[in-house]
Design an enzyme around this catalytic site. Structure first.
Site, PDB file in Angstrom:
ATOM      1  N   ARG A 174       0.835  -1.225   0.000  1.00 48.95           N
ATOM      2  CA  ARG A 174       0.000   0.000   0.000  1.00 48.95           C
ATOM      3  C   ARG A 174       0.861   1.265   0.000  1.00 48.95           C
ATOM      4  O   ARG A 174       0.552   2.246   0.683  1.00 48.95           O
ATOM      5  CB  ARG A 174      -0.950   0.032   1.211  1.00 48.95           C
ATOM      6  N   SER A 224     -11.135  -1.132   4.027  1.00 46.84           N
ATOM      7  CA  SER A 224     -10.509  -1.430   5.319  1.00 46.84           C
ATOM      8  C   SER A 224      -9.791  -0.174   5.797  1.00 46.84           C
ATOM      9  O   SER A 224      -9.131   0.495   5.004  1.00 46.84           O
ATOM     10  CB  SER A 224      -9.465  -2.542   5.158  1.00 46.84           C
ATOM     11  N   GLU A 314      -4.675   2.833   6.411  1.00 45.23           N
ATOM     12  CA  GLU A 314      -4.510   2.654   4.958  1.00 45.23           C
ATOM     13  C   GLU A 314      -5.202   3.821   4.243  1.00 45.23           C
ATOM     14  O   GLU A 314      -4.766   4.300   3.202  1.00 45.23           O
ATOM     15  CB  GLU A 314      -5.160   1.327   4.547  1.00 45.23           C
TER      16      GLU A 314
HETATM   17  C1  LIG Z   1     -15.927  -0.866  -0.493  1.00 42.63           C
HETATM   18  C2  LIG Z   1     -14.454  -0.627  -0.644  1.00 42.63           C
HETATM   19  C3  LIG Z   1     -13.591  -1.692  -0.810  1.00 42.63           C
HETATM   20  C4  LIG Z   1     -12.210  -1.478  -0.976  1.00 42.63           C
HETATM   21  N1  LIG Z   1     -11.388  -2.551  -1.153  1.00 42.63           N
HETATM   22  C5  LIG Z   1     -10.054  -2.344  -1.331  1.00 42.63           C
HETATM   23  C6  LIG Z   1      -9.170  -3.447  -1.541  1.00 42.63           C
HETATM   24  O1  LIG Z   1      -9.571  -4.610  -1.572  1.00 42.63           O
HETATM   25  N2  LIG Z   1      -7.854  -3.180  -1.733  1.00 42.63           N
HETATM   26  C7  LIG Z   1      -7.375  -1.905  -1.731  1.00 42.63           C
HETATM   27  O2  LIG Z   1      -6.145  -1.726  -1.938  1.00 42.63           O
HETATM   28  N3  LIG Z   1      -8.174  -0.855  -1.532  1.00 42.63           N
HETATM   29  C8  LIG Z   1      -9.503  -1.036  -1.334  1.00 42.63           C
HETATM   30  N4  LIG Z   1     -10.327   0.032  -1.117  1.00 42.63           N
HETATM   31  C9  LIG Z   1      -9.763   1.394  -1.026  1.00 42.63           C
HETATM   32  C10 LIG Z   1      -9.785   2.183  -2.358  1.00 42.63           C
HETATM   33  O3  LIG Z   1     -10.821   1.755  -3.185  1.00 42.63           O
HETATM   34  C11 LIG Z   1      -8.466   2.082  -3.101  1.00 42.63           C
HETATM   35  O4  LIG Z   1      -7.425   2.560  -2.297  1.00 42.63           O
HETATM   36  C12 LIG Z   1      -8.499   2.887  -4.414  1.00 42.63           C
HETATM   37  O5  LIG Z   1      -7.395   2.513  -5.190  1.00 42.63           O
HETATM   38  C13 LIG Z   1      -8.498   4.401  -4.202  1.00 42.63           C
HETATM   39  O6  LIG Z   1      -8.710   5.026  -5.461  1.00 42.63           O
HETATM   40  P1  LIG Z   1      -9.490   6.406  -5.577  1.00 42.63           P
HETATM   41  O7  LIG Z   1      -9.488   6.810  -6.997  1.00 42.63           O
HETATM   42  O8  LIG Z   1     -10.811   6.311  -4.928  1.00 42.63           O
HETATM   43  O9  LIG Z   1      -8.541   7.339  -4.725  1.00 42.63           O
HETATM   44  P2  LIG Z   1      -8.984   8.540  -3.759  1.00 42.63           P
HETATM   45  O10 LIG Z   1      -9.635   7.963  -2.554  1.00 42.63           O
HETATM   46  O11 LIG Z   1      -9.730   9.561  -4.513  1.00 42.63           O
HETATM   47  O12 LIG Z   1      -7.558   9.112  -3.337  1.00 42.63           O
HETATM   48  C14 LIG Z   1      -6.694   8.332  -2.541  1.00 42.63           C
HETATM   49  C15 LIG Z   1      -5.298   8.986  -2.554  1.00 42.63           C
HETATM   50  O13 LIG Z   1      -4.762   8.876  -3.878  1.00 42.63           O
HETATM   51  C16 LIG Z   1      -4.322  10.153  -4.339  1.00 42.63           C
HETATM   52  N5  LIG Z   1      -4.572  10.181  -5.775  1.00 42.63           N
HETATM   53  C17 LIG Z   1      -5.710   9.823  -6.423  1.00 42.63           C
HETATM   54  N6  LIG Z   1      -5.547   9.957  -7.762  1.00 42.63           N
HETATM   55  C18 LIG Z   1      -4.287  10.408  -7.958  1.00 42.63           C
HETATM   56  C19 LIG Z   1      -3.516  10.747  -9.127  1.00 42.63           C
HETATM   57  N7  LIG Z   1      -4.022  10.653 -10.359  1.00 42.63           N
HETATM   58  N8  LIG Z   1      -2.249  11.176  -8.943  1.00 42.63           N
HETATM   59  C20 LIG Z   1      -1.701  11.271  -7.709  1.00 42.63           C
HETATM   60  N9  LIG Z   1      -2.393  10.976  -6.570  1.00 42.63           N
HETATM   61  C21 LIG Z   1      -3.663  10.542  -6.697  1.00 42.63           C
HETATM   62  C22 LIG Z   1      -5.195  11.158  -3.575  1.00 42.63           C
HETATM   63  O14 LIG Z   1      -4.564  12.402  -3.475  1.00 42.63           O
HETATM   64  C23 LIG Z   1      -5.334  10.476  -2.224  1.00 42.63           C
HETATM   65  O15 LIG Z   1      -4.222  10.772  -1.396  1.00 42.63           O
HETATM   66  C24 LIG Z   1     -11.706  -0.162  -0.948  1.00 42.63           C
HETATM   67  C25 LIG Z   1     -12.579   0.913  -0.773  1.00 42.63           C
HETATM   68  C26 LIG Z   1     -13.936   0.696  -0.610  1.00 42.63           C
HETATM   69  C27 LIG Z   1     -14.871   1.865  -0.443  1.00 42.63           C
END
Ligand SMILES: Cc1cc2nc3c(=O)[nH]c(=O)nc-3n(C[C@H](O)[C@H](O)[C@H](O)COP(=O)(O)OP(=O)(O)OC[C@H]3O[C@@H](n4cnc5c(N)ncnc54)[C@H](O)[C@@H]3O)c2cc1C
Length: 324
Positions: A174, A224, A314
């Site tokens: 992560r 999580s 995380e």
């Molecule tokens: C129901 C559910 C289940 C999940 N299951 C998992 C799982 O199994 N495994 C897992 O790893 N995660 C899981 N997650 C967490 C999440 O979905 C992941 O971490 C996902 O990759 C985050 O992507 P996002 O676009 O929503 O990022 P955001 O939440 O919008 O941003 C997260 C971080 O990434 C940065 N960021 C986003 N885009 C960029 C970019 N283009 N350039 C630079 N920085 C950027 C943001 O500044 C922020 O700090 C889960 C979440 C939920 C709600």
């Protein structure tokens, strides 16, 4: 041309509630908010923030965020720059390029449809490819970085693009270099191998079902909350106390530790810890970032007292102090 004229086409919103765009449905207002669909828009949005002397924050789908109730005094830029392209290298390898605002699920579906293996276990992780690369998202022993060759980024200082190889990205559990350098992820390139379609579809189906049970539709959560702990980083005296079944894919689950200190099913001020998973903090509808944070902090302390282990979130905390 002055920046205010150049950015006239972008729809900047004032005092935009970030609870609208986080899967947790919590978060106060962003001073300014804009959605970008092209790289040109993104650069203009950044230039606008610079001209207004306010910080900016790039987000994807908001699925890994805990934003304070006070919000942020920044321009929040929601990245919806999307698109996928592929081409055959000497068969049977295929390369896939993906824009960072593409939904991770679209990439997973694309790979499966094209019979390309290596991403199917990431199915149903909400979020964008950019967010996934930033946090090296993973599930069931697979991570986004496993088959990633390179990332194109925007250097936030020079506003020019640069290439990072997989090695340059310093991926860890992560973790990636982008958590430190704050470069903006524009595009990721993967090299995937031809897979066994039936096997991939089976895996995808099984995982979808497991996820459906863990995260029922409509659940308000950021996934999580705490990171698991890499077992080999733990001192022997702690490791000896842990039953082997609590270690999954080389990690001691944070859920197992939280369960031991009675977290399951606890509920305070609209934030509930799932009855079936101690690392899943859910907004029941009336929860606030403050209530979420305090509950998470209380359980961080309980785990520390009982096991001597400091849990790390995380989820990205926005405008909130570190938990420890
Ligand atoms: C129901 C559910 C289940 C999940 N299951 C998992 C799982 O199994 N495994 C897992 O790893 N995660 C899981 N997650 C967490 C999440 O979905 C992941 O971490 C996902 O990759 C985050 O992507 P996002 O676009 O929503 O990022 P955001 O939440 O919008 O941003 C997260 C971080 O990434 C940065 N960021 C986003 N885009 C960029 C970019 N283009 N350039 C630079 N920085 C950027 C943001 O500044 C922020 O700090 C889960 C979440 C939920 C709600």
């Amino acid at each position: 041309m002055p920046i205010w004229q150049k950015t006239i086409m972008l729809n900047f919103k004032d005092s935009y509630s970030l609870s609208n765009i986080t899967t947790l449905q919590i978060g106060g207002p962003a001073k300014k908010f804009v959605t970008v669909k092209t790289e040109k828009d993104l650069i203009e949005a950044i230039e606008y923030a610079v001209s207004q002397k306010i910080p900016y924050l790039i987000i994807g789908a908001g699925s890994n965020l805990l934003v304070s109730d006070e919000g942020v005094n920044s321009l929040v830029i929601k990245n919806e720059i999307s698109g996928i392209s592929t081409w055959e290298e000497p068969k049977p390898i295929s390369q896939v390029s993906v824009k960072s605002g593409t939904k991770l699920q679209d990439l997973v579906d694309y790979a499966i449809i094209h019979n390309l293996a290596g991403l199917q276990k990431l199915t149903k992780i909400p979020g964008t490819v950019g967010g996934a690369v930033y946090g090296n998202a993973g599930a069931y022993g697979q991570t986004i970085s496993d088959h990633l060759i390179s990332v194109t980024v925007l250097n936030p200082h020079s506003l020019t693009t640069e290439q990072f190889s997989n090695k340059d990205c310093n991926f860890g559990y992560r973790n990636s270099i982008f958590k430190k350098n704050k470069y903006i992820i524009l595009e990721a390139k993967f090299q995937l191998e031809k897979g066994d379609l039936e096997k991939m579809q089976m895996e995808e189906k099984e995982i979808t079902w497991k996820r459906f049970v863990k995260y029922p539709p409509g659940i308000k959560c950021p996934g999580s909350f705490f990171k698991n702990i890499i077992a080999e980083t733990l001192p022997k005296e702690i490791l000896d106390k842990i039953p082997p079944e609590k270690i999954v894919y080389g990690k001691l689950t944070a859920g197992a530790l939280l369960e031991e200190v009675g977290a399951k099913g606890q509920s305070v001020d609209g934030i509930k810890i799932a009855d079936y998973h101690a690392n899943l903090f859910i907004n029941s509808g009336t929860g606030t970032a403050k209530a979420f944070y305090n509950l998470a902090k209380a359980y961080t302390q309980k785990v520390k007292e009982k096991f001597g282990i400091t849990l790390e979130p995380e989820v990205q905390l926005i405008n909130l102090p570190p938990l420890r």
